[in-house]
Design a protein around this motif. Structure first.
Motif, PDB file in Angstrom:
ATOM      1  N   PHE A  98      35.582  54.133  52.435  1.00 27.35           N
ATOM      2  CA  PHE A  98      36.550  53.646  51.737  1.00 27.35           C
ATOM      3  C   PHE A  98      36.754  52.635  50.129  1.00 27.35           C
ATOM      4  CE2 PHE A  98      33.771  50.985  53.859  1.00 27.35           C
ATOM      5  CZ  PHE A  98      33.512  49.335  53.701  1.00 27.35           C
ATOM      6  N   ALA A  99      37.243  52.318  49.687  1.00 30.34           N
ATOM      7  CA  ALA A  99      38.225  51.528  48.741  1.00 30.34           C
ATOM      8  C   ALA A  99      38.093  50.059  49.331  1.00 30.34           C
ATOM      9  CB  ALA A  99      39.296  52.205  47.986  1.00 30.34           C
ATOM     10  N   LEU A 100      36.770  49.163  48.076  1.00 29.51           N
ATOM     11  CA  LEU A 100      36.622  48.245  49.014  1.00 29.51           C
ATOM     12  C   LEU A 100      36.866  47.461  47.451  1.00 29.51           C
ATOM     13  CD1 LEU A 100      35.055  45.289  50.247  1.00 29.51           C
ATOM     14  CD2 LEU A 100      32.615  46.182  48.908  1.00 29.51           C
ATOM     15  N   ILE A 101      37.994  46.274  47.738  1.00 27.55           N
ATOM     16  CA  ILE A 101      39.468  45.731  47.111  1.00 27.55           C
ATOM     17  C   ILE A 101      38.321  44.325  46.903  1.00 27.55           C
ATOM     18  CG2 ILE A 101      40.917  45.434  45.983  1.00 27.55           C
ATOM     19  CD1 ILE A 101      41.823  47.544  48.167  1.00 27.55           C
ATOM     20  N   ILE A 102      38.126  43.410  46.260  1.00 27.56           N
ATOM     21  CA  ILE A 102      37.231  42.274  45.205  1.00 27.56           C
ATOM     22  C   ILE A 102      38.575  41.563  44.594  1.00 27.56           C
ATOM     23  CG2 ILE A 102      35.648  40.694  44.868  1.00 27.56           C
ATOM     24  CD1 ILE A 102      34.032  42.924  44.898  1.00 27.56           C
TER      25      ILE A 102
END
Length: 423
Positions: A98-102
């Motif tokens: 998955f894409a981990l967004i911060i």
């Protein structure tokens, strides 16, 4: 009608709350959990404790305030249980890669007694004001968009020794802490997406690389870089990114259409470059909202450590556009679930509030993916958070109407206690 009662909530609400029951030591805490979640999910636009207890028959301000501010329970345990529930069945399970967004998000807050409050940049209003900022992590796996963790940011000037104070933590360091929490759960992101506040921090990028994570991050236009071009005979020199773009021929830019809420066309070119603080070359994408530098009113610079044939300008901008999912979450959580509305001042209570907002949000996402509300309270597909929440509110109003027919005296007493006559 804004009022409701726990016994009139749709059955799926109680089933969800019951999944947390072993984490509560007393019946009062179980009830407080249900009151607070019901209030966050209710129809009222205001979600503070006073409004929640005004709306939910049988609740009291004192009991709910005590639950969120003073009673003993662990917000991290609730958060971990929330995520484990999502991983229990195929429809809701988080996909690997998955894409981990911060990101961080701020909101106005008056006064100076609430922990974390101070004059700082507030993104939702686009200027510096008195408010609170939180740092959060979020995932998007192509189907599921879900908040992961949250931490409160304290400005340096709120500490006695400012930036040198041992308790001061920079936003990128908070971000790394939350990344490590994700990895400790054995969630392995395929890509980390970060804006310029984090991407322009070389130490932050180095730490991601130590964790063997791939990333796409924003860069400032004044970032110095050396373009690596094997076909050029001249000695490479350091230049600002906004100078490098002027030397790129127009034909280097590729047209890409981003499928956002409203489709957006951008023009993107890539370069191989070395930049300060990072060893070796990286791919940098230059993204414009027009076909030429002269016409462009928005120019973004994105860096990635991903390699291989897939790393094209189109892949970079389309992958990076998934950051839109955390922005959507902030809008939905603030607009419908009261993320920025609370009546507590201590950090522990604030984190509890944020985690319970995450839990309410996850409940709606869970129902959307499982399809229960679609079968019971809708005659169309529920494809968005807003549609699923509306179906849930329809269930609340239907059940409350049925409850009201048999409990008119109890409802009249509830209104009378608040100074109104129902009749």
């Amino acid at each position: 009608m804004k009022e409701t009662t726990l016994s009139a909530m749709p059955p799926c609400f109680e089933k969800w709350c019951a999944k947390f029951d072993d984490l509560w030591k007393t019946k009062r805490k179980k009830k407080g959990f249900r009151y607070y979640l019901a209030g966050l999910l209710g129809e009222s636009k205001r979600k503070n404790i006073a409004q929640i207890t005004d709306n939910i028959i049988g609740s009291s301000y004192h009991n709910v305030h005590h639950f969120i501010s003073k009673s003993s329970w662990s917000a991290s345990e609730i958060n971990e249980r929330r995520l484990k529930l999502m991983n229990k069945c195929n429809q809701t399970r988080i996909r690997n890669g998955f894409a981990l967004i911060i990101d961080d998000s701020g909101h106005r807050k008056s006064g100076n007694f609430t922990e974390g409050v101070g004059r700082q940049y507030i993104g939702e209003i686009g200027k510096t004001d008195n408010g609170i900022v939180i740092v959060t992590t979020h995932l998007y796996d192509g189907v599921r968009s879900l908040p992961l963790d949250v931490e409160l940011y304290h400005k340096a000037d709120s500490f006695p020794e400012g930036k040198e104070d041992k308790d001061f933590i920079k936003k990128p360091d908070i971000g790394l802490k939350l990344v490590n929490q994700t990895i400790e759960r054995k969630y392995r992101p395929g890509i980390v997406l970060i804006d310029g506040g984090y991407g322009n921090n070389s130490t932050f990028l180095q730490e991601l690389e130590k964790l063997k994570l791939k990333y796409i991050g924003g860069l400032a236009k004044n970032r110095l870089a050396v373009v690596i071009n094997p076909n050029m005979g001249e000695k490479p020199t350091k230049k600002r990114l906004d100078e490098i773009i002027l030397s790129l021929p127009k034909e280097d830019f590729q047209t890409v259409v981003l499928e956002l809420d409203k489709p957006k066309t951008v023009w993107v070119a890539t370069i191989q470059a070395e930049t300060n603080g990072l060893s070796g070359k990286r791919t940098i994408a230059i993204v414009m909202n027009a076909s030429s530098v002269e016409e462009a009113t928005e120019i973004d610079y994105l860096i990635t450590n991903s390699q291989g044939e897939r790393v094209t300008g189109e892949w970079i901008v389309k992958t990076f556009s998934n950051r839109n999912y955390i922005e959507k979450f902030y809008r939905e959580a603030k607009g419908w679930l009261g993320l920025k509305e609370y009546q507590m001042r201590k950090k522990e209570a604030l984190i509890r509030h944020f985690v319970l907002v995450f839990t309410a949000y996850t409940f709606i996402i869970y129902q959307q993916l499982m399809g229960g509300l679609r079968k019971r309270y809708a005659n169309k597909s529920l494809t968005t958070f807003a549609e699923t929440l509306e179906a849930f509110l329809t269930g609340i109003s239907y059940n409350f109407f049925s409850w009201l027919q048999n409990n008119t005296q109890l409802f009249a007493e509830h209104k009378a206690n608040r100074g109104f006559v129902w009749g």
